[in-house]
Write a protein that holds these residues in place. Sequence first.
Motif, PDB file in Angstrom:
ATOM      1  N   PRO A   1     -39.106   5.880   8.352  1.00 17.13           N
ATOM      2  CA  PRO A   1     -38.936   6.508   7.036  1.00 17.13           C
ATOM      3  C   PRO A   1     -40.183   6.423   6.168  1.00 17.13           C
ATOM      4  O   PRO A   1     -41.148   5.743   6.506  1.00 17.13           O
ATOM      5  N   TYR A   2     -40.139   7.086   5.042  1.00 17.52           N
ATOM      6  CA  TYR A   2     -41.121   6.980   3.971  1.00 17.52           C
ATOM      7  C   TYR A   2     -42.546   7.300   4.394  1.00 17.52           C
ATOM      8  O   TYR A   2     -43.495   6.650   3.983  1.00 17.52           O
ATOM      9  N   GLY A   3     -42.719   8.271   5.252  1.00 10.81           N
ATOM     10  CA  GLY A   3     -44.054   8.717   5.605  1.00 10.81           C
ATOM     11  C   GLY A   3     -44.824   7.824   6.560  1.00 10.81           C
ATOM     12  O   GLY A   3     -46.030   7.966   6.702  1.00 10.81           O
ATOM     13  N   VAL A   4     -44.154   6.896   7.228  1.00 13.80           N
ATOM     14  CA  VAL A   4     -44.827   6.037   8.198  1.00 13.80           C
ATOM     15  C   VAL A   4     -45.232   6.876   9.401  1.00 13.80           C
ATOM     16  O   VAL A   4     -44.465   7.692   9.889  1.00 13.80           O
ATOM     17  N   GLU A   5     -46.461   6.690   9.870  1.00 13.00           N
ATOM     18  CA  GLU A   5     -46.982   7.461  10.990  1.00 13.00           C
ATOM     19  C   GLU A   5     -47.335   6.551  12.157  1.00 13.00           C
ATOM     20  O   GLU A   5     -48.412   5.960  12.172  1.00 13.00           O
TER      21      GLU A   5
ATOM     22  N   ASN B   1     -54.526   1.287   4.321  1.00 13.97           N
ATOM     23  CA  ASN B   1     -53.737   1.410   3.103  1.00 13.97           C
ATOM     24  C   ASN B   1     -54.295   0.456   2.045  1.00 13.97           C
ATOM     25  O   ASN B   1     -54.421  -0.744   2.287  1.00 13.97           O
TER      26      ASN B   1
END
Length: 176
Positions: free
Chosen positions: A4-8, A34
């Motif tokens: 979720p939440y834009g984790v790549e 990050n």
Amino acid sequence: AGFPYGVEPYYFKDVITFHAEGVYKIAWTDCCRNGAIQNLWTPLEDNMYLSTTLSTYNSQHNSTPEFLAPPVVYLPVLIPWQYNPLPVDMDGDSLWWEIDEVYRTYDGISATASSYPCSGWTLPPSVGAFNFSIDHQTGIISWTASTLGNFVASVLVSEYRDGELIGEIRRDMQFV
């Protein structure tokens, strides 16, 4: 899927044929970590560096060890937690797991072909005796996070055949 939440998550897999015996290193780098990572001094100035080292033998097949379980991204604070990346080596070689420094390929002056530890890396903060740790034989990571935040750690897996080091693979993970 599943992050979720834009984790790549990035997964790299290939079959490479080497025409000569020897020790080979395959590396990958990506710009800029990050900026919210708290256990690095200057995360925005550190890129991510991953590598695997393998030995080739004309008479023997060798596959790099693999992580079967996807990385964990989110975990609870103040609650004991364990994660098993499910270590496996298709050739049946012995594996040794350890927490290692987090690496970059920028030396502060210019981009280089060498790797360097990220500045100021420390283990993620823990509650009392429940430090961020790994079982060297199973690869199980245990931790009780003491605070909310973003933290990074690197797992190094060394592969041995007949007592001789023949390869290494690394997984770099950011925990929230």
